[in-house]
Enzyme design. Structure first.
Site, mmCIF file in Angstrom:
data_model
loop_
_atom_site.group_PDB
_atom_site.id
_atom_site.type_symbol
_atom_site.label_atom_id
_atom_site.label_comp_id
_atom_site.label_asym_id
_atom_site.label_seq_id
_atom_site.Cartn_x
_atom_site.Cartn_y
_atom_site.Cartn_z
ATOM 1 N N TYR A 126 0.893 -1.234 0.257
ATOM 2 C CA TYR A 126 -0.029 0.106 -0.145
ATOM 3 C C TYR A 126 0.901 1.284 0.102
ATOM 4 C CZ TYR A 126 -3.590 3.385 1.650
ATOM 5 O OH TYR A 126 -4.312 4.561 2.009
ATOM 6 N N ASP A 132 -2.284 -1.235 -3.972
ATOM 7 C CA ASP A 132 -2.650 -0.019 -4.251
ATOM 8 C C ASP A 132 -1.284 0.896 -4.434
ATOM 9 O OD1 ASP A 132 -3.580 2.690 -4.384
ATOM 10 O OD2 ASP A 132 -4.630 2.549 -2.595
#
Length: 256
Positions: A109, A148
């Site tokens: 992330y 992400d």
């Protein structure tokens, strides 16, 4: 390891909230070998997740409550598990690496530069460390990176490229980091299969009617090192799946 091998990655933007919106049902439908999560927003002990006997669970919680965090649920026991980059620790819970005989799997992330770009310098320094880390692993065996990555790389990866230039997630600096990662031999699996397809996004603002009108960004990825290029069987964007402001992305590799 059974072949083909299916991977799923999903920024759930709060796992407890996502569970209330059908996460378990989606998880079961995917029936993935590896299911990677970002932004779980959990601390240890805040959730008991019964995924059945087939899955081993690995969690990396952020020190800050209700923030960041990652997890991997897998049917395959790894050789080793690593949390973080240089040290086996990650205060914001952003990375988990699992090692297998044939590859490393990293879920990540990536830090957001923030709307006012106040965290851009930190983001760029973090990107360099992460790229060096992934490159070091790649020298040993193939690497799969998912998560992400908080950047729309190409103009076709964001709905309104012209008006978004310079915004967080679409600055020249952030896009250059993705270019540099690909120049190190990491392939964007979705663009490898679908180089020119447009209007396929993985994140939408919570502003009214934005998702319905598909005004989105493609910021969730599966990157694979060059050695795995010919193993890519499919890469999908599951934009029909609700429950988060992101949708899941998948990768299927034909290994062996």
């Amino acid at each position: 390891m059974n072949k083909p091998v299916k991977f799923v990655s999903w920024n759930v933007n709060g796992l407890r909230a996502c569970i209330g919106k059908g996460f378990i049902e989606q998880f079961q439908q995917f029936d993935a070998d590896f299911f990677c999560l970002q932004e779980i927003k959990l601390q240890a002990g805040q959730i008991e997740l019964d995924l059945g006997p087939d899955y081993v669970q690995y969690w990396n919680y952020a020190e800050k409550k209700g923030y960041s965090g990652t997890a991997i649920f897998t049917k395959h026991q790894p050789l080793s598990v690593w949390y973080g980059i240089e040290e086996n620790a990650e205060p914001e819970g952003r990375i988990i690496t699992l090692e297998y005989d044939d590859f490393y799997l990293i879920t990540v992330y990536t830090p957001n530069a923030k709307r006012d770009l106040s965290r851009l310098d930190y983001r760029l320094e973090w990107e360099q460390r992460f790229a060096d880390y992934a490159d070091k692993l790649k020298s040993k065996k193939p690497v799969i990176i998912c998560g992400d990555l908080n950047v729309a790389h190409l103009d076709i990866d964001v709905k309104n490229a012209k008006s978004n230039k310079g915004n967080s997630g679409f600055t020249d600096e952030e896009r250059s980091c993705m270019t540099a990662l690909q120049q190190r031999g990491f392939i964007d699996s979705f663009r490898h299969l679908y180089p020119e397809i447009e209007d396929r996004f993985t994140w939408w603002s919570f502003m009214p009617k934005v998702r319905e009108r598909n005004i989105g960004w493609r910021i969730d990825y599966f990157l694979v090192s060059e050695q795995l290029k010919h193993s890519i069987a499919e890469a999908t964007i599951e934009d029909h799946v609700m429950g988060s402001d992101h949708c899941p992305v998948t990768l299927t590799l034909q290994l062996g």
